[in-house]
Design a protein around this motif. Structure first.
Motif, mmCIF file in Angstrom:
data_model
loop_
_atom_site.group_PDB
_atom_site.id
_atom_site.type_symbol
_atom_site.label_atom_id
_atom_site.label_comp_id
_atom_site.label_asym_id
_atom_site.label_seq_id
_atom_site.Cartn_x
_atom_site.Cartn_y
_atom_site.Cartn_z
ATOM 1 N N ASN A 41 0.827 -1.197 0.000
ATOM 2 C CA ASN A 41 0.000 0.000 0.000
ATOM 3 C C ASN A 41 0.870 1.259 0.000
ATOM 4 N N ALA A 42 2.161 1.131 0.239
ATOM 5 C CA ALA A 42 3.078 2.262 0.175
ATOM 6 C C ALA A 42 3.260 2.687 -1.285
ATOM 7 N N PRO A 43 3.444 3.992 -1.528
ATOM 8 C CA PRO A 43 3.412 5.133 -0.602
ATOM 9 C C PRO A 43 2.080 5.893 -0.604
ATOM 10 N N HIS A 44 0.962 5.173 -0.650
ATOM 11 C CA HIS A 44 -0.364 5.785 -0.616
ATOM 12 C C HIS A 44 -0.588 6.495 0.728
ATOM 13 N N TRP A 45 -1.319 7.611 0.702
ATOM 14 C CA TRP A 45 -1.701 8.251 1.966
ATOM 15 C C TRP A 45 -2.564 7.291 2.799
ATOM 16 N N PRO A 46 -2.618 7.452 4.117
ATOM 17 C CA PRO A 46 -1.934 8.443 4.943
ATOM 18 C C PRO A 46 -0.445 8.102 5.089
ATOM 19 N N LEU A 47 0.399 9.097 4.900
ATOM 20 C CA LEU A 47 1.844 8.868 4.913
ATOM 21 C C LEU A 47 2.316 8.683 6.348
ATOM 22 N N GLN A 48 2.609 7.427 6.712
ATOM 23 C CA GLN A 48 2.991 7.076 8.075
ATOM 24 C C GLN A 48 4.272 6.253 8.046
ATOM 25 N N ALA A 49 5.205 6.625 8.910
ATOM 26 C CA ALA A 49 6.494 5.933 8.951
ATOM 27 C C ALA A 49 7.121 6.141 10.316
ATOM 28 N N ASP A 50 8.187 5.396 10.592
ATOM 29 C CA ASP A 50 8.921 5.580 11.838
ATOM 30 C C ASP A 50 9.555 6.975 11.864
ATOM 31 N N GLN A 51 9.570 7.565 13.050
ATOM 32 C CA GLN A 51 10.102 8.924 13.180
ATOM 33 C C GLN A 51 11.579 9.002 12.792
ATOM 34 N N LYS A 52 12.338 7.930 13.059
ATOM 35 C CA LYS A 52 13.756 7.955 12.717
ATOM 36 C C LYS A 52 13.953 8.013 11.197
ATOM 37 N N ASP A 53 13.047 7.384 10.452
ATOM 38 C CA ASP A 53 13.136 7.438 8.991
ATOM 39 C C ASP A 53 12.750 8.816 8.472
ATOM 40 N N ILE A 54 11.766 9.420 9.103
ATOM 41 C CA ILE A 54 11.338 10.759 8.696
ATOM 42 C C ILE A 54 12.432 11.778 8.980
ATOM 43 N N GLU A 55 13.097 11.641 10.132
ATOM 44 C CA GLU A 55 14.148 12.585 10.526
ATOM 45 C C GLU A 55 15.279 12.644 9.486
ATOM 46 N N GLN A 70 6.198 31.887 -2.353
ATOM 47 C CA GLN A 70 5.044 32.570 -1.763
ATOM 48 C C GLN A 70 4.773 32.118 -0.329
ATOM 49 N N LEU A 71 5.427 31.047 0.100
ATOM 50 C CA LEU A 71 5.196 30.525 1.441
ATOM 51 C C LEU A 71 6.123 31.176 2.450
ATOM 52 N N ASP A 72 5.627 31.380 3.672
ATOM 53 C CA ASP A 72 6.516 31.866 4.727
ATOM 54 C C ASP A 72 7.336 30.690 5.259
ATOM 55 N N GLN A 73 8.284 30.971 6.136
ATOM 56 C CA GLN A 73 9.208 29.939 6.611
ATOM 57 C C GLN A 73 8.483 28.795 7.313
ATOM 58 N N SER A 74 7.501 29.120 8.134
ATOM 59 C CA SER A 74 6.762 28.081 8.862
ATOM 60 C C SER A 74 6.038 27.148 7.894
ATOM 61 N N SER A 75 5.426 27.736 6.874
ATOM 62 C CA SER A 75 4.712 26.924 5.883
ATOM 63 C C SER A 75 5.673 26.054 5.083
ATOM 64 N N GLN A 76 6.834 26.623 4.749
ATOM 65 C CA GLN A 76 7.829 25.841 4.024
ATOM 66 C C GLN A 76 8.296 24.645 4.847
ATOM 67 N N GLU A 77 8.455 24.839 6.140
ATOM 68 C CA GLU A 77 8.896 23.745 7.007
ATOM 69 C C GLU A 77 7.844 22.643 7.081
ATOM 70 N N LYS A 78 6.560 23.012 7.064
ATOM 71 C CA LYS A 78 5.498 22.000 7.056
ATOM 72 C C LYS A 78 5.503 21.215 5.749
ATOM 73 N N GLN A 79 5.702 21.930 4.644
ATOM 74 C CA GLN A 79 5.738 21.248 3.346
ATOM 75 C C GLN A 79 6.955 20.330 3.251
ATOM 76 N N ASP A 80 8.056 20.765 3.777
ATOM 77 C CA ASP A 80 9.266 19.932 3.831
ATOM 78 C C ASP A 80 9.014 18.673 4.654
ATOM 79 N N LEU A 81 8.338 18.834 5.778
ATOM 80 C CA LEU A 81 8.069 17.694 6.657
ATOM 81 C C LEU A 81 7.127 16.698 5.980
ATOM 82 N N GLY A 82 6.134 17.197 5.259
ATOM 83 C CA GLY A 82 5.215 16.307 4.568
ATOM 84 C C GLY A 82 5.924 15.476 3.514
ATOM 85 N N MET A 83 6.808 16.104 2.749
ATOM 86 C CA MET A 83 7.555 15.358 1.735
ATOM 87 C C MET A 83 8.557 14.415 2.394
ATOM 88 N N ALA A 84 9.077 14.788 3.559
ATOM 89 C CA ALA A 84 9.968 13.891 4.305
ATOM 90 C C ALA A 84 9.219 12.614 4.699
#
Length: 544
Positions: A223-237, A282-296
């Motif tokens: 089922n990977a990589p279909h949403w919901p995107l869930q993984a171990d935190q160490k892999d996301i980091e 067009q995104l502020d820094q906080s929004s960019q960090e959220k988008q980065d985290l989602g792709m991570a």
């Protein structure tokens, strides 16, 4: 004594008559493992241009073949139906998804019908142990539609589809054979993760086949990589911060890598980021960090899947069967733009992103990166929706001089059934349990796997939700939705579909419309959303 054994062998061969060749060569037939991933774009694997770490898949590609023009149907259920049956999905009964649209719409019944057979139903009579692990999603509400009732000896997975990694969600059950093991709300074993479980259980089925000295067919549907995107935190980091340059920069880097690999033609224009979408700047820094985290999170799910593929390969090697096992790796559709332009987390607000209580979709902007260099996404019939990587690894079958090279011939997911029947010396039936079976639509990939560059299809067709296309040679006709105008593209010189030639070549447009309409009428595409007389109108609705 040896002479006596030889005489017995010859005598047995004479008695077996026309079956003697199959009998003597039975031990040479390959095992087959088809690995299907869910919602992964054309560029998401390292050897297809990605920055995501996929060393195991890259290694398979280095020692095998990469297809550059392999196609799926643009959506999960139809692709699975086409893969399992060798038919266009409407012919198998799943032209859309799992909803039954009634007996007046025979292409849209929502489950595999009795007018088709599965790979399991073809290979099991030929002596194969047949197994499915992972996402089924081609009929679940009736147990007669489940894998064990459709030709498979073993099943471990989710009949209803995917939708979870750490624990079942509502409406999803984890099943072994015909028995439910875990449902929504059940306590799961410590460390459970679907990607690992589907690979590990399949490895056990392989060991069973090897012990029985039987060839095996294993359909591993992650089922990977279909949403919901869930993984171990160490892999996301590992991936946090790697996407802070944004989607435009990531996409350009992938495109450049694809050119350097020789995967695509440098002359093709890179399709633009969605002109109506949000620009990274067009995104502020906080929004960019959220988008980065989602792709991570997406990258972490991908890397965990690659790790599971590595376990599969290692187990095959330990069992001594890797050399004569054909491994095919592909995706069911392009990257998924569902959920809007940007990353969204609709799970528990305080939950860590990527955890079991989060619910992340990575959005259209990152999907556009996944589908580099193509247009559109999952659902559509432009290349971004239907172009899939296909990695083929088979040391005994792919010539050594072809290892690490590309196969550039167009092929389609309908070809996998024909390939399995061909290599497995199995008969595709005209009738099965009293039901007349639709003739195969697919073609065997054996010539391409054997190193020959030859066209196996004269024409290939698509339809999903009114999105439709036909490819004939290097010409592709495509339209968005049932009311969309037809567009014409030269796939040799413009596979990114940037230069519509419909107005310049009306005769070619009419020819391909005629081909598509004939196929649509014969393959149960009609009626559903197609109104009476609509096809005639479509023939006149051409860009000028």
């Amino acid at each position: 004594m040896n002479r006596w054994k030889l005489c017995l062998t010859i005598a047995a061969g004479i008695l077996l008559g026309v079956h003697s060749k199959e009998f003597l060569n039975a031990d040479e037939r390959p095992n087959i493992v088809i690995i299907l991933v869910d919602d992964m774009g054309f560029s998401d694997v390292g050897c297809y241009g990605s920055e995501i770490s996929t060393p195991n898949l890259d290694r398979l590609a280095e020692n095998g073949l990469r297809f550059t023009q392999f196609y799926n149907t643009g959506r999960c259920c139809p692709t699975r139906a086409a893969l399992l049956t060798g038919l266009y999905s409407h012919q198998a009964g799943i032209g859309h998804m799992n909803q039954d649209k009634g007996d007046k719409r025979p292409g849209y019944r929502g489950h595999l019908l009795k007018r088709c057979v599965t790979i399991g139903e073809v290979l099991r009579p030929a002596g194969y142990l047949t197994a499915v692990t992972g996402k089924w999603h081609v009929g679940a509400s009736d147990h007669s539609w489940w894998p064990l009732q459709r030709g498979f000896d073993r099943f471990y997975g989710v009949p209803q589809g995917g939708g979870f990694y750490f624990a079942p969600t509502k409406g999803r059950d984890l099943v072994a054979g015909n028995d439910i093991q875990f449902s929504f709300g059940d306590k799961m074993p410590e460390g459970f993760y679907t990607t690992d479980a589907f690979a590990e259980q399949g490895n056990e089925f392989v060991k069973e086949a090897v012990k029985q000295e039987k060839p095996f067919f294993w359909y591993l549907a992650f089922n990977a990589p279909h949403w919901p995107l869930q993984a171990d935190q160490k892999d996301i980091e590992k991936y946090k911060g790697k996407y802070l340059e944004g989607w435009e920069a990531t996409r350009k880097a992938r495109h450049q890598k694809q050119i350097e690999l020789g995967l695509i033609d440098e002359a093709w224009d890179l399709t633009p980021q969605d002109p109506e979408g949000v620009k990274w700047s067009q995104l502020d820094q906080s929004s960019q960090e959220k988008q980065d985290l989602g792709m991570a999170c997406y990258a972490a799910v991908m890397e965990r899947m690659d790790h599971a593929v590595g376990k599969v390969v290692a187990s095959l090697e330990e069992q001594g069967v890797l050399d004569n096992t054909l491994i095919l790796f592909l995706s069911d559709n392009g990257g998924c733009a569902e959920g809007g332009d940007l990353v969204k987390n609709s799970g528990t607000p305080e939950a860590a992103w990527g955890s079991a209580d989060s619910f992340i979709r990575y959005g259209k902007a990152w999907s556009n990166v996944s589908n580099t260099p193509f247009r559109k996404h999952k659902h559509w019939n432009h290349e971004g929706g239907i172009a899939s990587p296909l990695i083929a690894h088979w040391p005994k079958g792919i010539p050594q001089h072809r290892e690490g090279t590309f196969c550039r011939q167009p092929a389609h997911v309908i070809d996998l059934m024909a390939t399995c029947a061909d290599l497995g010396q199995a008969k595709y039936p005209k009738n099965f349990y009293g039901n007349e079976i639709v003739p195969l639509a697919g073609k065997s990939l054996k010539p391409l796997l054997s190193g020959r560059e030859q066209r196996i299809h004269e024409v290939i067709f698509w339809e999903h939700e009114g999105n439709r296309a036909v490819r004939k040679g290097d010409w592709k006709l495509v339209a968005n939705g049932p009311k969309g105008k037809w567009e014409l593209y030269d796939m040799q010189n413009d596979r990114t579909e940037m230069h519509n030639l419909a107005g310049e070549k009306p005769a070619k447009v009419k020819e391909l419309i005629s081909d598509w309409e004939e196929w649509a009428k014969e393959s149960y595409v009609l009626p559903w959303i197609w109104k009476p007389g609509y096809m005639k109108a479509r023939a006149e609705h051409v860009s000028q």
